[in-house]
Design a protein around this motif. Structure first.
Motif, PDB file in Angstrom:
ATOM      1  N   VAL A  18      42.865 -84.276 -42.432  1.00  0.00           N
ATOM      2  CA  VAL A  18      42.301 -82.846 -42.809  1.00  0.00           C
ATOM      3  C   VAL A  18      42.314 -81.996 -41.483  1.00  0.00           C
ATOM      4  CG1 VAL A  18      39.996 -83.590 -42.835  1.00  0.00           C
ATOM      5  CG2 VAL A  18      40.464 -81.667 -44.064  1.00  0.00           C
ATOM      6  N   LYS A  19      42.437 -80.913 -41.639  1.00  0.00           N
ATOM      7  CA  LYS A  19      42.375 -79.720 -40.543  1.00  0.00           C
ATOM      8  C   LYS A  19      40.923 -79.494 -40.211  1.00  0.00           C
ATOM      9  CE  LYS A  19      46.888 -77.915 -40.805  1.00  0.00           C
ATOM     10  NZ  LYS A  19      47.799 -76.749 -41.179  1.00  0.00           N
ATOM     11  N   ALA A  20      40.478 -79.236 -39.057  1.00  0.00           N
ATOM     12  CA  ALA A  20      39.064 -78.785 -38.803  1.00  0.00           C
ATOM     13  C   ALA A  20      38.679 -77.701 -39.419  1.00  0.00           C
ATOM     14  CB  ALA A  20      39.029 -78.618 -37.201  1.00  0.00           C
ATOM     15  N   GLY A  21      39.562 -76.847 -39.670  1.00  0.00           N
ATOM     16  CA  GLY A  21      39.255 -75.462 -40.380  1.00  0.00           C
ATOM     17  C   GLY A  21      38.983 -75.753 -42.082  1.00  0.00           C
ATOM     18  N   VAL A  42      41.675 -83.103 -37.446  1.00  0.00           N
ATOM     19  CA  VAL A  42      42.578 -82.860 -36.490  1.00  0.00           C
ATOM     20  C   VAL A  42      42.561 -81.270 -36.213  1.00  0.00           C
ATOM     21  CG1 VAL A  42      44.085 -84.670 -36.901  1.00  0.00           C
ATOM     22  CG2 VAL A  42      44.407 -82.691 -37.997  1.00  0.00           C
ATOM     23  N   ASP A  43      42.867 -81.077 -34.972  1.00  0.00           N
ATOM     24  CA  ASP A  43      43.154 -79.698 -34.559  1.00  0.00           C
ATOM     25  C   ASP A  43      44.324 -79.571 -33.855  1.00  0.00           C
ATOM     26  OD1 ASP A  43      42.720 -76.894 -34.134  1.00  0.00           O
ATOM     27  OD2 ASP A  43      41.136 -77.165 -32.625  1.00  0.00           O
ATOM     28  N   GLY A  44      45.389 -78.996 -34.579  1.00  0.00           N
ATOM     29  CA  GLY A  44      46.847 -79.046 -33.832  1.00  0.00           C
ATOM     30  C   GLY A  44      47.128 -80.634 -33.923  1.00  0.00           C
ATOM     31  N   GLY A  45      47.493 -81.144 -32.920  1.00  0.00           N
ATOM     32  CA  GLY A  45      47.902 -82.300 -32.546  1.00  0.00           C
ATOM     33  C   GLY A  45      46.820 -83.409 -32.263  1.00  0.00           C
ATOM     34  N   ARG A  46      45.589 -82.696 -32.078  1.00  0.00           N
ATOM     35  CA  ARG A  46      44.370 -83.641 -31.366  1.00  0.00           C
ATOM     36  C   ARG A  46      43.452 -84.036 -32.422  1.00  0.00           C
ATOM     37  NH1 ARG A  46      40.290 -80.137 -28.971  1.00  0.00           N
ATOM     38  NH2 ARG A  46      38.527 -81.507 -28.695  1.00  0.00           N
ATOM     39  N   ALA A  80      32.797 -86.934 -33.961  1.00  0.00           N
ATOM     40  CA  ALA A  80      33.873 -87.514 -33.384  1.00  0.00           C
ATOM     41  C   ALA A  80      33.343 -89.033 -33.320  1.00  0.00           C
ATOM     42  CB  ALA A  80      34.024 -87.129 -32.140  1.00  0.00           C
ATOM     43  N   ARG A  81      34.378 -89.754 -33.693  1.00  0.00           N
ATOM     44  CA  ARG A  81      33.939 -91.153 -33.538  1.00  0.00           C
ATOM     45  C   ARG A  81      35.359 -91.955 -33.181  1.00  0.00           C
ATOM     46  NH1 ARG A  81      33.329 -94.367 -39.034  1.00  0.00           N
ATOM     47  NH2 ARG A  81      35.068 -95.610 -38.707  1.00  0.00           N
TER      48      ARG A  81
END
Length: 89
Positions: A18-21, A42-46, A80-81
């Motif tokens: 799922v994207k952060a947005g 994820v946000d982009g590839g991060r 975050a984990r």
């Protein structure tokens, strides 16, 4: 081999993330449809964190409209984990 299952036997081949947005409502629906209990956020590839069904349910407040307006990257459920461990409480 000692009879233990391999990673290939228990892991799915298709990654569902799922994207952060995205909204927590969307994350819940993705989990339901994919039959998973954890989603990478994820946000982009991060990788930002791992969203679990338990944390999502615990942070749920309000109805569908409130959840649709919230975002996974900012909700308390998306702390975050590391993917390999448990999140601090």
């Amino acid at each position: 081999m000692n009879g233990s299952p391999t990673a290939g036997q228990v892991m799915s081949r298709v990654l569902v993330a799922v994207k952060a947005g995205e909204s927590p409502l969307m994350a819940w629906e993705l989990m339901r449809r994919a039959g998973v209990h954890h989603l990478p956020v994820v946000d982009g590839g991060r990788l930002l964190g791992i969203l679990t069904r338990e944390r999502l349910a615990a942070s749920w407040s309000g109805g569908p409209q409130e959840q649709a307006a919230a975002r996974c990257g900012t909700c308390s459920a998306a702390r975050a984990r590391p993917a390999w461990g448990r999140a601090p409480r």
